[in-house]
Design a protein around this motif. Structure first.
Motif, PDB file in Angstrom:
ATOM      1  N   TRP A 123      -7.026   0.566  -6.773  1.00  0.00           N
ATOM      2  CA  TRP A 123      -5.885   0.957  -6.115  1.00  0.00           C
ATOM      3  C   TRP A 123      -4.838   0.782  -6.594  1.00  0.00           C
ATOM      4  N   HIS A 124      -3.640   1.852  -5.883  1.00  0.00           N
ATOM      5  CA  HIS A 124      -2.530   1.225  -5.623  1.00  0.00           C
ATOM      6  C   HIS A 124      -1.929   1.237  -4.474  1.00  0.00           C
ATOM      7  N   ARG A 143      -6.234  -8.488 -10.613  1.00  0.00           N
ATOM      8  CA  ARG A 143      -5.497  -7.902 -10.080  1.00  0.00           C
ATOM      9  C   ARG A 143      -4.658  -8.027 -11.250  1.00  0.00           C
ATOM     10  N   LYS A 163       0.630   6.060  -2.063  1.00  0.00           N
ATOM     11  CA  LYS A 163       0.248   6.199  -2.994  1.00  0.00           C
ATOM     12  C   LYS A 163      -1.100   6.570  -2.674  1.00  0.00           C
ATOM     13  N   GLN A 192       8.731  -2.648 -12.371  1.00  0.00           N
ATOM     14  CA  GLN A 192       6.894  -3.456 -13.213  1.00  0.00           C
ATOM     15  C   GLN A 192       6.694  -2.476 -14.498  1.00  0.00           C
ATOM     16  N   LYS A 213       0.496  -5.293  -9.039  1.00  0.00           N
ATOM     17  CA  LYS A 213      -0.014  -4.207  -7.959  1.00  0.00           C
ATOM     18  C   LYS A 213      -1.016  -3.097  -7.724  1.00  0.00           C
ATOM     19  N   TRP A 214      -1.504  -3.590  -8.281  1.00  0.00           N
ATOM     20  CA  TRP A 214      -2.965  -2.732  -8.563  1.00  0.00           C
ATOM     21  C   TRP A 214      -4.224  -3.834  -8.774  1.00  0.00           C
TER      22      TRP A 214
END
Length: 259
Positions: free
Chosen positions: A73-74, A56, A115, A162, A59-60
């Protein structure tokens, strides 16, 4: 909205469900969650690949496949990962199902589809990571101070950016600033070194507790536990909380404690 602690929980789900396993099936139930890859290409290239160890950043959530690309994934506002038995009924918000060689299924569930899922090769992944600041769980005090001291924006907005520090969302930023006794409207570059270090130390404590809970916990002694009450009051001093829109989000703070 999933923030760093939630995504860390999804990473654990993926490690248990799909880490080091070979993909035997890819069912795209809603192609609207695919970012930059077609349903046909994802199914063709992901089927038969073995997934590596997920990691990770902010937030990804990123998991490499042994044939080269990385599944990324987001989770937007409402996304989540679930490790399910194939016998479990499909939820109406399940958008992608990945089946592995010994039976479990990894299901991506997302109501709002803001997303989604990317299938990235090296250069695209490098470009993504280059846009992100250091991860909030591992950022050093010096890195955080350097990033914030160059920002004219309010400290709340800077922490949510971010590219400054990756992983913090609305709830975490409000909680960190409340626990650190910092007014969210203060320009980030006006904070002195002592306050930067207090924010960093508070951020670490809040994140460690939240990662264990896999969410920002609504503890009665935390701002998060009081912010949505009909008449929200500060857990520390008991005075009424105030709120306003900052960076497009509802920001909550105590005008008495956060000066």
């Amino acid at each position: 909205m999933p923030e760093l602690p939630d995504v860390e929980g999804f990473r654990r789900q993926l490690a248990v469900c799909g880490g080091q396993r070979r993909v035997t099936g890819v069912d795209v139930l809603d192609a609207g969650v695919l970012q930059g890859v077609s349903e046909q290409r994802l199914r063709r290239e992901l089927t038969g690949a073995r997934l590596g160890v997920p990691r990770r950043h902010g937030k990804w959530l990123l998991v490499p496949a042994d044939n080269g690309p990385t599944l990324a994934w987001h989770f937007g506002m409402t996304g989540s990962l679930r490790c399910c038995s194939p016998r479990e009924p499909i939820h109406r918000h399940d958008r992608l199902i990945v089946t592995f060689d010994d039976g479990p299924q990894l299901r991506y569930r997302d109501q709002r589809k803001l997303k989604g899922i990317s299938w990235m090769r090296g250069p695209a992944l490098d470009r993504l990571l280059d846009k992100l600041g250091p991860d909030a769980l591992t950022v050093t005090p010096a890195e955080l101070e350097d990033a914030l001291s160059r920002r004219r924006a309010p400290v709340k907005n800077a922490l949510m950016n971010q590219s400054v520090v990756a992983g913090l969302g609305n709830l975490l930023c409000d909680e960190i600033l409340w626990q650190a006794r910092v007014d969210p409207r203060t320009p980030a570059r006006e904070l002195d070194t002592a306050v930067h270090r207090r924010v960093h130390g508070t951020m670490g404590r809040v994140l460690r507790t939240s990662v264990r809970a896999e969410c920002v916990p609504p503890e009665p002694s935390w701002l998060t536990g009081r912010r949505d009450a009909s008449e929200p009051s500060c857990p520390r001093c008991g005075r009424p909380l105030e709120s306003m829109r900052m960076a497009g989000r509802r920001t909550v703070w105590c005008p008495h404690c956060q000066t």
